[in-house]
Design a protein around this motif. Structure first.
Motif, PDB file in Angstrom:
ATOM      1  N   ASP A 152       0.820  -1.219   0.000  1.00  0.00           N
ATOM      2  CA  ASP A 152       0.000   0.000   0.000  1.00  0.00           C
ATOM      3  C   ASP A 152       0.851   1.266   0.000  1.00  0.00           C
ATOM      4  N   LEU A 153       2.087   1.155   0.489  1.00  0.00           N
ATOM      5  CA  LEU A 153       3.013   2.290   0.520  1.00  0.00           C
ATOM      6  C   LEU A 153       3.911   2.313  -0.728  1.00  0.00           C
ATOM      7  N   ASP A 154       3.464   1.630  -1.791  1.00  0.00           N
ATOM      8  CA  ASP A 154       4.216   1.534  -3.055  1.00  0.00           C
ATOM      9  C   ASP A 154       5.543   0.810  -2.888  1.00  0.00           C
ATOM     10  N   GLY A 155       5.577  -0.138  -1.959  1.00  0.00           N
ATOM     11  CA  GLY A 155       6.777  -0.928  -1.741  1.00  0.00           C
ATOM     12  C   GLY A 155       6.580  -2.373  -2.141  1.00  0.00           C
ATOM     13  N   ASP A 156       7.644  -3.140  -1.994  1.00  0.00           N
ATOM     14  CA  ASP A 156       7.627  -4.560  -2.323  1.00  0.00           C
ATOM     15  C   ASP A 156       8.288  -5.344  -1.198  1.00  0.00           C
ATOM     16  N   VAL A 157       7.772  -6.537  -0.950  1.00  0.00           N
ATOM     17  CA  VAL A 157       8.456  -7.483  -0.070  1.00  0.00           C
ATOM     18  C   VAL A 157       9.406  -8.258  -0.971  1.00  0.00           C
ATOM     19  N   THR A 158      10.698  -8.149  -0.708  1.00  0.00           N
ATOM     20  CA  THR A 158      11.684  -8.800  -1.566  1.00  0.00           C
ATOM     21  C   THR A 158      12.140 -10.138  -1.005  1.00  0.00           C
ATOM     22  N   ALA A 159      11.880 -10.385   0.284  1.00  0.00           N
ATOM     23  CA  ALA A 159      12.228 -11.682   0.877  1.00  0.00           C
ATOM     24  C   ALA A 159      11.487 -11.856   2.197  1.00  0.00           C
ATOM     25  N   ARG A 160      11.132 -13.113   2.457  1.00  0.00           N
ATOM     26  CA  ARG A 160      10.623 -13.506   3.778  1.00  0.00           C
ATOM     27  C   ARG A 160      11.763 -14.285   4.423  1.00  0.00           C
ATOM     28  N   LEU A 161      12.277 -13.754   5.499  1.00  0.00           N
ATOM     29  CA  LEU A 161      13.469 -14.309   6.126  1.00  0.00           C
ATOM     30  C   LEU A 161      13.126 -15.432   7.090  1.00  0.00           C
ATOM     31  N   PRO A 162      14.064 -16.356   7.324  1.00  0.00           N
ATOM     32  CA  PRO A 162      13.813 -17.472   8.241  1.00  0.00           C
ATOM     33  C   PRO A 162      13.412 -17.014   9.647  1.00  0.00           C
ATOM     34  N   SER A 163      13.845 -15.834  10.035  1.00  0.00           N
ATOM     35  CA  SER A 163      13.524 -15.299  11.371  1.00  0.00           C
ATOM     36  C   SER A 163      12.073 -14.853  11.477  1.00  0.00           C
ATOM     37  N   GLY A 164      11.360 -14.796  10.344  1.00  0.00           N
ATOM     38  CA  GLY A 164       9.989 -14.292  10.331  1.00  0.00           C
ATOM     39  C   GLY A 164       9.912 -12.842   9.896  1.00  0.00           C
ATOM     40  N   ALA A 165      11.069 -12.187   9.779  1.00  0.00           N
ATOM     41  CA  ALA A 165      11.117 -10.801   9.322  1.00  0.00           C
ATOM     42  C   ALA A 165      10.933 -10.743   7.808  1.00  0.00           C
ATOM     43  N   LEU A 166      10.626  -9.555   7.328  1.00  0.00           N
ATOM     44  CA  LEU A 166      10.450  -9.310   5.901  1.00  0.00           C
ATOM     45  C   LEU A 166      11.509  -8.328   5.429  1.00  0.00           C
ATOM     46  N   ARG A 167      12.110  -8.612   4.292  1.00  0.00           N
ATOM     47  CA  ARG A 167      12.980  -7.635   3.661  1.00  0.00           C
ATOM     48  C   ARG A 167      12.103  -6.872   2.689  1.00  0.00           C
ATOM     49  N   VAL A 168      12.115  -5.544   2.789  1.00  0.00           N
ATOM     50  CA  VAL A 168      11.227  -4.728   1.972  1.00  0.00           C
ATOM     51  C   VAL A 168      11.999  -3.612   1.284  1.00  0.00           C
ATOM     52  N   ASP A 169      11.444  -3.164   0.186  1.00  0.00           N
ATOM     53  CA  ASP A 169      11.968  -2.040  -0.574  1.00  0.00           C
ATOM     54  C   ASP A 169      10.795  -1.087  -0.768  1.00  0.00           C
ATOM     55  N   LEU A 170      10.942   0.168  -0.318  1.00  0.00           N
ATOM     56  CA  LEU A 170       9.859   1.122  -0.450  1.00  0.00           C
ATOM     57  C   LEU A 170      10.423   2.528  -0.592  1.00  0.00           C
ATOM     58  N   PRO A 171       9.602   3.476  -1.048  1.00  0.00           N
ATOM     59  CA  PRO A 171      10.086   4.849  -1.148  1.00  0.00           C
ATOM     60  C   PRO A 171      10.534   5.356   0.221  1.00  0.00           C
ATOM     61  N   ALA A 172      11.654   6.066   0.255  1.00  0.00           N
ATOM     62  CA  ALA A 172      12.154   6.596   1.531  1.00  0.00           C
ATOM     63  C   ALA A 172      11.109   7.479   2.207  1.00  0.00           C
ATOM     64  N   ALA A 173      10.314   8.172   1.422  1.00  0.00           N
ATOM     65  CA  ALA A 173       9.275   9.039   1.974  1.00  0.00           C
ATOM     66  C   ALA A 173       8.187   8.248   2.711  1.00  0.00           C
ATOM     67  N   ALA A 174       8.090   6.946   2.484  1.00  0.00           N
ATOM     68  CA  ALA A 174       7.071   6.113   3.132  1.00  0.00           C
ATOM     69  C   ALA A 174       7.553   5.485   4.435  1.00  0.00           C
ATOM     70  N   VAL A 175       8.829   5.660   4.768  1.00  0.00           N
ATOM     71  CA  VAL A 175       9.373   5.045   5.983  1.00  0.00           C
ATOM     72  C   VAL A 175       8.632   5.525   7.218  1.00  0.00           C
ATOM     73  N   ASP A 176       8.314   6.807   7.288  1.00  0.00           N
ATOM     74  CA  ASP A 176       7.614   7.347   8.456  1.00  0.00           C
ATOM     75  C   ASP A 176       6.274   6.638   8.669  1.00  0.00           C
ATOM     76  N   ALA A 177       5.518   6.460   7.607  1.00  0.00           N
ATOM     77  CA  ALA A 177       4.221   5.790   7.719  1.00  0.00           C
ATOM     78  C   ALA A 177       4.384   4.343   8.170  1.00  0.00           C
ATOM     79  N   LEU A 178       5.402   3.664   7.669  1.00  0.00           N
ATOM     80  CA  LEU A 178       5.646   2.284   8.087  1.00  0.00           C
ATOM     81  C   LEU A 178       5.992   2.229   9.575  1.00  0.00           C
ATOM     82  N   CYS A 179       6.797   3.172  10.029  1.00  0.00           N
ATOM     83  CA  CYS A 179       7.213   3.199  11.439  1.00  0.00           C
ATOM     84  C   CYS A 179       6.051   3.460  12.393  1.00  0.00           C
ATOM     85  N   ASP A 180       4.976   4.047  11.901  1.00  0.00           N
ATOM     86  CA  ASP A 180       3.805   4.346  12.733  1.00  0.00           C
ATOM     87  C   ASP A 180       2.942   3.122  13.028  1.00  0.00           C
ATOM     88  N   ARG A 181       3.211   2.006  12.365  1.00  0.00           N
ATOM     89  CA  ARG A 181       2.386   0.807  12.569  1.00  0.00           C
ATOM     90  C   ARG A 181       2.618   0.226  13.955  1.00  0.00           C
TER      91      ARG A 181
END
Length: 93
Positions: free
Chosen positions: A44-73
């Motif tokens: 929804d933030l115009d990003g992509d999930v580039t990997a699902r890591l064994p730890s359960g974390a997600l590697r993502v690529d998104l516009p730098a301007a969208a980082v603030d919105a992601l951090c608010d979750r």
């Protein structure tokens, strides 16, 4: 839920995102059940999930301007830059 841990580089990106650049992050959902919701939010933030890591974390690529919105979750445990060492970043998406 408490605020997620943000690494220092992520805090800098959040405060002063470079224009027209993208950010590669490792995002750890607060709960395994939250991974799909977090992935949808990244898209929804115009990003992509580039990997699902064994730890359960997600590697993502998104516009730098969208980082603030992601951090608010409230369904995230931590957010770090993808260049953090030792996270198994060669996992399949």
């Amino acid at each position: 839920m408490t605020d997620p841990y943000l690494s220092h580089p992520v805090r800098r990106l959040r405060r002063d995102p470079p224009a027209d650049e993208r950010a590669e992050l490792v995002v750890e959902p607060a709960d395994d059940d939250d991974a799909d919701a977090v992935a949808a939010a990244v898209r929804d933030l115009d990003g992509d999930v580039t990997a699902r890591l064994p730890s359960g974390a997600l590697r993502v690529d998104l516009p730098a301007a969208a980082v603030d919105a992601l951090c608010d979750r409230d369904d995230l445990r931590r957010i770090e830059t993808a260049n953090t060492l030792g996270l198994g970043l060669d996992a399949d998406p």
